[in-house]
Enzyme design. Structure first.
Site, PDB file in Angstrom:
ATOM      1  N   ARG A  93     -11.373  15.484   7.736  1.00 31.01           N
ATOM      2  CA  ARG A  93     -12.150  15.713   6.804  1.00 31.01           C
ATOM      3  C   ARG A  93     -13.453  16.023   7.066  1.00 31.01           C
ATOM      4  O   ARG A  93     -14.297  15.486   7.980  1.00 31.01           O
ATOM      5  CB  ARG A  93     -12.408  14.440   5.688  1.00 31.01           C
ATOM      6  CG  ARG A  93     -10.887  14.066   5.121  1.00 31.01           C
ATOM      7  CD  ARG A  93     -11.066  13.100   4.135  1.00 31.01           C
ATOM      8  NE  ARG A  93      -9.851  12.320   4.273  1.00 31.01           N
ATOM      9  CZ  ARG A  93      -9.723  10.782   3.908  1.00 31.01           C
ATOM     10  NH1 ARG A  93     -11.263  10.173   3.684  1.00 31.01           N
ATOM     11  NH2 ARG A  93      -8.721  10.035   4.015  1.00 31.01           N
ATOM     12  N   ARG A 134      -2.472  -2.344  -3.677  1.00 30.46           N
ATOM     13  CA  ARG A 134      -3.693  -1.475  -3.337  1.00 30.46           C
ATOM     14  C   ARG A 134      -3.540  -0.151  -4.182  1.00 30.46           C
ATOM     15  O   ARG A 134      -2.370   0.810  -4.097  1.00 30.46           O
ATOM     16  CB  ARG A 134      -3.851  -1.125  -1.904  1.00 30.46           C
ATOM     17  CG  ARG A 134      -5.093   0.050  -1.521  1.00 30.46           C
ATOM     18  CD  ARG A 134      -4.850   0.626  -0.100  1.00 30.46           C
ATOM     19  NE  ARG A 134      -6.109   1.313  -0.016  1.00 30.46           N
ATOM     20  CZ  ARG A 134      -6.264   2.216   0.695  1.00 30.46           C
ATOM     21  NH1 ARG A 134      -5.110   3.080   1.233  1.00 30.46           N
ATOM     22  NH2 ARG A 134      -7.437   2.922   0.610  1.00 30.46           N
ATOM     23  N   HIS A 145     -12.823   2.747   0.190  1.00 29.42           N
ATOM     24  CA  HIS A 145     -12.740   1.603   1.193  1.00 29.42           C
ATOM     25  C   HIS A 145     -13.553   0.348   0.400  1.00 29.42           C
ATOM     26  O   HIS A 145     -14.126  -0.267   1.081  1.00 29.42           O
ATOM     27  CB  HIS A 145     -13.693   1.894   2.182  1.00 29.42           C
ATOM     28  CG  HIS A 145     -13.038   3.276   3.133  1.00 29.42           C
ATOM     29  ND1 HIS A 145     -13.605   4.065   4.000  1.00 29.42           N
ATOM     30  CD2 HIS A 145     -11.505   3.412   3.492  1.00 29.42           C
ATOM     31  CE1 HIS A 145     -12.853   5.003   4.528  1.00 29.42           C
ATOM     32  NE2 HIS A 145     -11.615   4.574   4.438  1.00 29.42           N
ATOM     33  N   GLU A 176      -8.257  -5.688   4.989  1.00 32.42           N
ATOM     34  CA  GLU A 176      -8.326  -4.962   3.517  1.00 32.42           C
ATOM     35  C   GLU A 176      -7.123  -5.998   2.833  1.00 32.42           C
ATOM     36  O   GLU A 176      -7.180  -6.408   1.700  1.00 32.42           O
ATOM     37  CB  GLU A 176      -7.741  -3.568   3.401  1.00 32.42           C
ATOM     38  CG  GLU A 176      -9.241  -2.766   3.676  1.00 32.42           C
ATOM     39  CD  GLU A 176      -8.933  -1.407   4.060  1.00 32.42           C
ATOM     40  OE1 GLU A 176      -8.453  -1.221   5.245  1.00 32.42           O
ATOM     41  OE2 GLU A 176      -8.999  -0.526   3.440  1.00 32.42           O
ATOM     42  N   ASN A 219       0.926  -1.207  -0.130  1.00 30.66           N
ATOM     43  CA  ASN A 219      -0.052  -0.026   0.155  1.00 30.66           C
ATOM     44  C   ASN A 219       0.851   1.122   0.007  1.00 30.66           C
ATOM     45  O   ASN A 219       1.323   1.519   1.007  1.00 30.66           O
ATOM     46  CB  ASN A 219      -0.853   0.203   1.448  1.00 30.66           C
ATOM     47  CG  ASN A 219      -1.738   1.064   1.296  1.00 30.66           C
ATOM     48  OD1 ASN A 219      -1.917   1.826   0.446  1.00 30.66           O
ATOM     49  ND2 ASN A 219      -2.696   1.112   2.335  1.00 30.66           N
TER      50      ASN A 219
END
Ligand code: ADP
Length: 393
Positions: free
Chosen positions: A235, A87, A176, A379, A7
């Site tokens: 965020r 990823r 996601h 993940e 990743n």
């Protein structure tokens, strides 16, 4: 199958080496501050100590070489790595599912990079480096957007002029997706035929919901970018889009400053005034800090509102699952969201909610209209399973 999952970010590179059959993780770690002073590799082995290796990492290539060296030193024969899963944050209009890396698919990662410039360029570079350094190992692209690719058009289309959205490829892409896919899979394993309509709640420092009907995604809360939807660590989530124009015109901020403000200085951090981490905010609320309490109240309110939006996408729901850092660990946040939904029959059992475990579990009461679960996400395993499916046979 032994799969290395990578990743990559613009200045970091996370890795995990795992076996898809057992799900066991041999080693994992993180190369930090790539291309910046003070770079290091944080590494951890199965059952072993965490170590920090301070080492110059001028670029991603050096970082990957170090990862392989570290794995070799740890006694893992890197010749036994059978595939690498990458990823990719933004798959754009090219990745309805994971794909084996070829010149063409790698080109697509770069083509859609303007939609996620901070991530895709670095990810594409890392894929290229892996192909060059280890030509005998196959590489697979697992895009975070794939799972949302086939949501209905009425859910992904934006009500902007058609020529503009067509030219610039503006639509809801979500994020996601790999996590939501895994959460569905584990929920299905646990509940079998008792689950059809799931609201998957990935609540970490980034947070999103997905409406999943019999394994198919029907809608999600993130949009063109991961800024949309829920209130997150830093965020702001959905706000009136005209706020951007107002900040630029009247506030005198540049567009880059607004971008930074909305992505890095907003959310729980801005509301609480102390931290983006829910643990700090929880402690603040316990001390009676009104801003921390408001941060939580707004998080519960927005999350429950958007859960109902996801339910509408499926004309109902039978199950909801909490996952990721907050969803898996914070019984306070779970209880707060569930309380907002009490009016429509969501009831969680306070004792079950307090249990800490790495296993998927039901936390609702027997008479709750909606089954409520905690499902730890993974993940990396989902990415590795895609690698196995595409390269293993
Ligand atoms: P990401 O992968 O998006 O960086 P994570 O899924 O790891 O985020 O979630 C990180 C967040 O989860 C932290 O910022 C914190 O708010 C929350 N979190 C992690 N552990 C706990 C805990 N034990 N209790 C409460 N909240 C936690």
């Amino acid at each position: 199958m032994n799969v290395l999952v990578i990743n990559a970010g613009s200045s970091s590179l996370k890795y995990q080496l795992l076996d898809t059959t057992s799900g066991e993780v041999f080693a994992k770690g993180n190369c930090e501050r790539i291309g910046i002073d003070g770079s290091f590799v944080g590494h951890e082995e199965r059952g072993g100590e965490k170590s920090k290796l301070e080492v110059a990492l001028p670029d991603h290539k050096t970082a990957i070489k170090h990862v392989f060296e570290i794995l070799d030193q740890a006694g893992f024969d890197t010749d036994k790595i059978e595939g690498i899963g990458h990823r990719v944050v933004q798959g754009g209009w090219y990745f309805p599912e994971s794909k084996v890396v070829t010149d063409e698919t790698l080109g697509w990662v770069r083509e859609v990079a303007p939609l996620a410039p901070l991530h895709n360029y670095a990810e594409a570079d890392v894929i290229e480096i892996c192909r060059e350094l280890f030509p005998s190992i196959g590489n697979v692209i697992v895009a975070d957007t794939s799972f949302h690719y086939n949501i209905p058009e009425k859910a992904w289309r934006y009500a902007l002029p058609r020529d503009v959205v067509d030219k610039l490829h503006i639509r809801k892409y979500g994020a996601h997706g790999t996590s939501h896919r895994y959460i569905w899979r584990k929920t299905k394993e646990l509940l079998g035929d008792d689950v059809h309509k799931l609201v998957s709640c990935h609540l970490g420092s980034g947070a999103s919901l997905s409406a999943i009907e019999d394994g198919h995604d029907m809608d999600t809360t993130m949009g063109l970018t991961p800024l949309d939807g829920l209130i997150m660590g830093t965020r702001c989530g959905s706000i009136d889009p005209a706020t951007v124009c107002y900040l630029v015109r009247e506030g005198g901020y540049t567009i880059d400053e607004v971008d930074t403000m909305m992505n890095k200085q907003s959310g729980l951090l801005a509301l609480s005034g102390i931290s983006s981490d829910s643990r700090d905010i929880e402690a603040g609320a316990e001390r009676g800090d009104a801003n921390c309490q408001m941060a939580f109240d707004m998080f519960y309110y927005r999350t429950s509102q958007l859960i109902m939006e996801m339910a509408q996408a499926m004309h109902g729901f039978d199950t909801m699952a909490f996952s990721a850092g907050i969803g898996e660990n914070s019984d306070v946040m779970r209880a707060g969201v569930a309380k907002e939904l009490e009016w429509m029959g969501v009831k969680i059992d306070p004792e079950k909610n307090k249990v800490r475990s790495d296993e998927p579990r039901v936390i609702s009461t027997d008479d709750s209209k909606i089954r409520v679960l905690v499902v730890p996400t993974n993940e990396e395993l989902m990415i590795a399973l895609d690698v196995e499916e595409l390269l293993g046979k």
